[in-house]
Design a protein around this motif. Structure first.
Motif, short mmCIF file in Angstrom:
data_model
loop_
_atom_site.label_atom_id
_atom_site.label_comp_id
_atom_site.label_asym_id
_atom_site.label_seq_id
_atom_site.Cartn_x
_atom_site.Cartn_y
_atom_site.Cartn_z
N TYR A 1 0.84 -1.21 0.00
CA TYR A 1 0.00 0.00 0.00
C TYR A 1 0.88 1.26 0.00
N ASN A 2 1.91 1.27 0.84
CA ASN A 2 2.80 2.44 0.92
C ASN A 2 3.51 2.72 -0.39
N ARG A 3 3.88 1.65 -1.09
CA ARG A 3 4.56 1.86 -2.38
C ARG A 3 3.61 2.47 -3.41
N SER A 4 2.32 2.12 -3.29
CA SER A 4 1.32 2.64 -4.23
C SER A 4 0.78 4.00 -3.81
N HIS A 5 0.97 4.36 -2.55
CA HIS A 5 0.43 5.63 -2.03
C HIS A 5 1.51 6.38 -1.25
N PRO A 6 2.55 6.83 -1.94
CA PRO A 6 3.67 7.50 -1.25
C PRO A 6 3.28 8.79 -0.53
N SER A 7 2.16 9.38 -0.92
CA SER A 7 1.72 10.63 -0.26
C SER A 7 0.84 10.35 0.96
N ALA A 8 0.49 9.09 1.18
CA ALA A 8 -0.38 8.74 2.33
C ALA A 8 0.19 7.51 3.04
N LEU A 9 1.45 7.60 3.40
CA LEU A 9 2.14 6.47 4.02
C LEU A 9 1.55 6.09 5.37
N ILE A 10 1.59 4.80 5.65
CA ILE A 10 1.24 4.29 6.98
C ILE A 10 2.51 3.71 7.58
N ASP A 11 3.13 4.49 8.44
CA ASP A 11 4.38 4.04 9.08
C ASP A 11 4.47 4.61 10.49
N GLU A 12 5.66 4.51 11.11
CA GLU A 12 5.81 4.95 12.51
C GLU A 12 5.64 6.46 12.67
N LYS A 13 5.70 7.22 11.58
CA LYS A 13 5.55 8.68 11.65
C LYS A 13 4.14 9.16 11.32
N THR A 14 3.27 8.25 10.91
CA THR A 14 1.92 8.63 10.50
C THR A 14 1.12 9.20 11.66
N GLN A 15 0.51 10.34 11.44
CA GLN A 15 -0.35 10.95 12.45
C GLN A 15 -1.64 11.41 11.78
N ILE A 16 -2.73 10.82 12.22
CA ILE A 16 -4.05 11.22 11.71
C ILE A 16 -4.83 11.79 12.89
N PRO A 17 -5.42 12.97 12.75
CA PRO A 17 -6.17 13.58 13.86
C PRO A 17 -7.23 12.63 14.42
N GLU A 18 -7.36 12.64 15.74
CA GLU A 18 -8.31 11.74 16.41
C GLU A 18 -9.73 11.93 15.89
N LYS A 19 -10.11 13.19 15.68
CA LYS A 19 -11.46 13.48 15.20
C LYS A 19 -11.72 12.80 13.86
N GLN A 20 -10.72 12.84 12.98
CA GLN A 20 -10.85 12.22 11.66
C GLN A 20 -10.94 10.70 11.77
N LEU A 21 -10.12 10.13 12.66
CA LEU A 21 -10.14 8.68 12.85
C LEU A 21 -11.50 8.22 13.37
N ARG A 22 -12.03 8.95 14.36
CA ARG A 22 -13.33 8.59 14.93
C ARG A 22 -14.43 8.67 13.89
N ALA A 23 -14.38 9.70 13.08
CA ALA A 23 -15.40 9.86 12.04
C ALA A 23 -15.34 8.71 11.03
#
Length: 388
Positions: free
Chosen positions: A116-138
């Motif tokens: 997935y990361n190789r196909s989506h370099p602008s939306a990586l899921i790794d140890e540095k990924t931070q998504i706002p809690e509000k967005q995750l809950r939604a």
């Protein structure tokens, strides 16, 4: 073992020292902080409580808001269950956090996530990924049915394995069923986000395997919480009895065997009042390894127990100094073995310690116990150190 929420309110005089994250949160909500003086004579910002909800306290630990907790009382017998519940709550909180960190660290290395990361370099899921809690809950709120399906897929084989294990007693089976569900319930939103994202994708079996394996691992680790709480209580009661005996000799001078007086409830009550008046207390503190920024230290827990007498100011100030010249350091097992003959609780203490050491060894928890004894006073400082 699962009693960390047994009582809705715990009645204990608790001092809570906050991390930077905790301090920022309280100040941002206009909550007044106190400058609390601790047993080692240090001061730190935090909050003081006489009654508190176990659930609220656990949430603060899980959010990395707490760095240290401390209770002090002249006697612990009447608060035995509450102190044990508090101790278990703290250990379980650390285990929940470690479980969540290990799951995240392993699943971001799975092949499906890497693809997935190789196909989506602008939306990586790794140890540095931070998504706002509000967005995750939604996002997760719209996929509740998928979450429930994923939970069932994860838990069903684990539960079947527990029920089929003839080595577990019926009580152990019930506890393990509950614990595996609790660990899964306390997974972070980010972990659930990844689970749901790849639930129907090729390669999810690798994530599934990690989740089931770690649930089994932490289910076994959870046994240690009970042993730790019993050991802490045993040490607190030993310290309490030492203080009571010293006070009995002071209050009832001239009586041949003042020690026998402590078994009279009325006399003991008077002795406890005197200990409170003289501020001769037993202290227990739990120091948590670190907040979210303390890399590599999040799984550390240090439990410290000691008696305190206002007459020994010099000793109090040097408690944290490993180089203090008037302290003799030994292991906890040596401390028990060197107790005077006939000392109450010696055999019981060794018994508990043996179980605790064995339990920690079996589940790869590093455990060390040290005792500092001052030659200038009767002050004894016991440190139990764990790395989960």
């Amino acid at each position: 073992m699962c009693a960390e929420k047994k009582k809705f309110i715990l009645d204990l005089p608790l001092k809570v020292i906050l991390t930077e994250e905790g301090t920022s949160h309280f100040l941002s909500h206009k909550k007044q902080l106190l400058n609390l003086k601790l047993a080692d004579n240090r001061s730190a910002h935090g909050v003081s409580m006489e009654h508190f909800s176990p659930g609220s306290l656990q949430n603060m630990i899980l959010l990395d808001y707490i760095s240290k907790m401390e209770i002090s009382m002249p006697e612990f017998v009447s608060h035995r269950q509450e102190v044990m519940d508090l101790s278990k709550l703290i250990v379980f909180s650390i285990l929940y956090k470690q479980f969540d960190r290990e799951i995240y660290g392993q699943i971001i290395q799975c092949e499906c996530v890497r693809l997935y990361n190789r196909s989506h370099p602008s939306a990586l899921i790794d140890e540095k990924t931070q998504i706002p809690e509000k967005q995750l809950r939604a996002t997760l709120a719209m996929k509740d049915s998928l979450i429930q399906a994923a939970r069932k897929t994860i838990l069903d084989p684990v539960w079947k394995s527990i029920m089929a294990n003839n080595e577990y007693s019926p009580e152990e089976k019930n506890v393990f069923l509950l614990m595996t569900e609790k660990f899964l319930n306390r997974l972070s939103l980010m972990n659930w986000y990844i689970i749901i994202k790849f639930y129907k994708e090729d390669g999810f079996t690798e994530i599934l395997s990690i989740l089931r394996q770690q649930l089994a691992n932490y289910m076994t680790k959870s046994k240690v919480a009970e042993y730790i709480s019993v050991m802490v209580m045993e040490l607190a009661l030993n310290n309490e009895n030492n203080n009571v005996k010293k006070a009995a000799k002071y209050l009832y001078q001239g009586i041949d065997n003042a020690d026998t007086l402590i078994f009279d409830p009325k006399v003991r009550s008077e002795i406890v009042k005197e200990l409170q008046r003289r501020h001769e207390l037993v202290f227990i503190s739990w120091t948590l390894g670190g907040g979210s920024m303390s890399i590599g230290k999040q799984g550390l827990l240090q439990i410290t127990l000691f008696n305190k007498d206002d007459e020994f100011q010099e000793v109090k100030e040097s408690i944290e100094s490993k180089m203090a010249s008037n302290n003799k350091k030994k292991s906890l097992i040596d401390f028990y073995r060197q107790m005077p003959e006939g000392q109450e609780g010696t055999d019981l203490g060794l018994y508990y310690l043996s179980y605790l050491e064995d339990a920690c060894k079996k589940v790869n928890i590093k455990f060390e116990s040290l005792v500092n004894q001052s030659s200038a006073s009767d002050l004894t400082i016991i440190n139990l150190k764990f790395n989960f």
